[in-house]
Every structure is written in structure tokens, then in C-alpha cells.
Design an enzyme around this catalytic site. Structure first.
Site, mmCIF file in Angstrom:
data_model
loop_
_atom_site.group_PDB
_atom_site.id
_atom_site.type_symbol
_atom_site.label_atom_id
_atom_site.label_comp_id
_atom_site.label_asym_id
_atom_site.label_seq_id
_atom_site.Cartn_x
_atom_site.Cartn_y
_atom_site.Cartn_z
ATOM 1 C CD1 TRP A 7 20.669 82.773 -30.580
ATOM 2 C CD2 TRP A 7 18.826 82.226 -31.909
ATOM 3 N NE1 TRP A 7 19.885 83.967 -31.040
ATOM 4 C CE2 TRP A 7 18.643 83.400 -32.020
ATOM 5 C CE3 TRP A 7 17.790 81.088 -32.215
ATOM 6 C CZ2 TRP A 7 17.977 84.282 -32.325
ATOM 7 C CZ3 TRP A 7 17.059 82.049 -33.711
ATOM 8 C CH2 TRP A 7 16.259 83.949 -32.953
ATOM 9 C CG HIS A 87 30.384 75.256 -27.932
ATOM 10 N ND1 HIS A 87 30.285 74.623 -26.915
ATOM 11 C CD2 HIS A 87 29.851 76.443 -27.667
ATOM 12 C CE1 HIS A 87 29.890 75.849 -26.699
ATOM 13 N NE2 HIS A 87 29.720 76.819 -26.742
ATOM 14 C CB SER A 204 29.413 85.472 -18.630
ATOM 15 O OG SER A 204 28.919 83.383 -18.184
ATOM 16 N N GLY A 225 25.632 82.841 -26.116
ATOM 17 C CA GLY A 225 25.287 82.667 -26.113
ATOM 18 C C GLY A 225 23.980 83.324 -25.522
ATOM 19 N N GLY A 226 23.919 82.537 -23.934
ATOM 20 C CA GLY A 226 22.175 83.440 -23.507
ATOM 21 C C GLY A 226 21.984 84.854 -23.716
HETATM 22 P P1 PGA Z 1 27.135 82.224 -22.545
HETATM 23 O O1 PGA Z 1 27.701 80.519 -23.355
HETATM 24 O O2 PGA Z 1 27.327 83.493 -23.410
HETATM 25 O O3 PGA Z 1 25.490 81.871 -22.504
HETATM 26 O O4 PGA Z 1 28.700 82.252 -21.538
HETATM 27 C C1 PGA Z 1 29.001 81.335 -24.998
HETATM 28 C C2 PGA Z 1 28.716 80.077 -25.575
HETATM 29 O O5 PGA Z 1 28.504 78.921 -25.102
HETATM 30 O O6 PGA Z 1 29.185 80.249 -26.779
#
Ligand code: PGA
Length: 247
Positions: A7, A87, A204, A225-226
Site C-alpha cells: 500500500w 523496495h 504495474s 502496488g497501485g
Molecule cells: P505498482 O507498484 O503495482 O503500482 O507498479 C508495485 C510496487 O512498487 O511494489
């Protein structure tokens, strides 16, 4: 399969409750949510059976005069079971080195957490053809500090920096190539650990590309992430992991 929700610095108590209410878990996919650290306990307390939680980064000491740090032991005490380490946002914005990331992976195990160790190259490193060398170096630092059979209890997150939050996903073939490369490096130390460890892809991941990525032989799930902020979208990614039937 392992599907994790990073998150980042998003969320609130209300968001946690709304998310948990809308989440659809499945039996064969391990699901871990990483909210901002201050909310880990809230998530643990309202999580349905089978939903795991963890912290996005940890300190390297068990306790002491380290203002602002949180120890793995403390996360474990409130019921967290996983930690992201290394990360790229921390490697870049907090200048975390390969060695510090490796030390954090070791600190996670010491404190009773399983790390997802993130590795991945930047766009300029890929354009220069250095992506394998970069990931090899990042992983070698971890293998220097952590026993490979312990590492197998955690996970590796391959996250090409150019694919994070950009909407640009690595193609399934690009991701598979790197995942196989990572697994081979681990196999060189222990074939058993290489079989057991989960190597998840991040960058992504969305409901409409997850199934294709997860179908690749060496992709054992995702670090999202998003698309992990909305229960519906994230649940669709979890069911894509389930649908490939790798268990
Ligand atoms: P994202 O981020 O899915 O928004 O590209 C992935 C992450 O940074 O763990």
C-alpha cells in the site's frame, strides 16, 4: 502462489475495514497486505483467517536508540508475519545499499518475519544491457548474509524499477527470463531452496495482465502496488493467481 499488496504510504483505519470487507480470499493463494506500519495491528485485528499482514520496511536492530525505526520483533509481537525489504523506492530515496538490504533480510528472519526481498534494475541499467548483472549483484549480497534455506521461507520480488507505478509492465517473457535467472542463482547454492522459494513479480500488475504473468513457469505470484488499494481489483489479481492452478 503468493500475492502481496504494497500500500506504500496510503490507507487509513477506515480504508482497512472497507478493504477487508470487500476482499475475496481463495484457499490456494497466500495473501499478504503491507499497510503503513502504524496500521499493521489494526489490519491484524480485523483480518479474516488466512489474510496475512506485514511491514514495508524494518530496522536492523532488535531494539535500542534508533529513533524512528521499528524492529521485526515488534511487528511479530503485534501479529505481523512478513516484511518487504529493499523496495526500490527505499533503495533510491533512502539510498539503501545492497548490503543494508541484505542485513534487513537477515533481521527479518531474526525477528520472526519472512522477508520479500525486492530486486530489480532501473531503465538506464536495462537500456545498457546490465539488468542481469544488477539483479545478480543485489541477490548475491543477500545470499552472503542469509542462509539459502532460510531465504526459501521468504520470497524474492522482482520489480523492474521502470515498471513500478508507470503502467509499463515487463512483458511476461522479460519477467520470466529474470525469474528463471534468479531461480538459477539460488539453485547454484541449493536446488531444494530454488524449488521452494517464491519469486513474485511487481511493476504495474493489474487484473488484466496478472493471468498472463502468473502463467509463466517461474512467476509465483505478484507484489502489487497501485492495484492493491481497491479490494475488487486486488481480489481479481488473487483469483488470477488461483486460476493458473499452480497451488
Ligand atoms: P505498482 O507498484 O503495482 O503500482 O507498479 C508495485 C510496487 O512498487 O511494489
Amino acid at each position: 502462489m503468493l500475492v502481496a499488496a504494497n500500500w506504500k504510504m496510503h490507507g487509513s483505519k477506515a480504508h482497512i475495514h472497507e478493504f477487508v470487507d470487500g476482499l475475496r480470499l481463495v484457499e490456494d493463494v497466500d495473501v499478504v497486505v503491507f499497510p503503513p506500519s502504524v496500521f499493521v495491528q489494526e489490519l491484524v485485528q480485523c483480518a479474516p483467517a488466512g489474510l496475512l499482514s506485514g511491514i514495508q520496511d524494518i530496522g536492523i536492530q532488535p531494539q535500542g536508540a534508533h529513533t524512528g525505526e521499528v524492529a521485526a520483533e515488534m511487528v511479530a509481537e503485534v501479529g505481523g508475519t512478513w516484511s518487504i525489504v529493499g523496495h526500490s523506492e527505499r533503495r533510491i530515496m533512502q539510498a539503501e545499499t545492497d548490503d543494508l538490504v541484505a542485513t534487513k533480510a537477515s533481521a527479518a528472519f531474526r525477528g520472526g518475519l519472512r522477508p520479500i526481498v525486492c530486486v530489480g534494475e532501473t531503465l538506464s541499467e536495462r537500456e545498457a544491457g546490465h539488468e542481469l548483472a544488477v539483479v545478480e549483484r543485489q541477490l548475491a549480497a543477500v545470499l552472503d548474509r542469509v542462509d539459502v534455506n532460510d531465504l526459501a521461507e521468504g520470497a524474492i520480488g522482482y520489480e523492474p524499477v521502470w515498471a513500478i507505478g508507470t503502467g509499463k509492465t515487463a512483458t511476461p517473457a522479460q519477467a520470466q527470463e529474470m525469474h528463471a535467472f534468479i531461480r538459477a542463482q539460488i539453485a547454484a547454492e541449493s536446488p531444494r531452496a530454488a524449488d521452494a522459494i517464491r519469486i513474485v513479480y511487481g511493476g504495474s500488475v493489474k487484473p488484466d495482465n496478472a493471468a498472463e504473468l502468473f502463467s509463466e513457469a517461474d512467476i509465483d505470484g505478484g507484489l502489487v502496488g497501485g492495484a492493491s488499494l481497491k479490494a475488487d481489483e486486488f481480489s481479481a489479481i488473487v483469483s488470477a493467481a488461483d486460476a493458473v492452478g499452480k497451488g
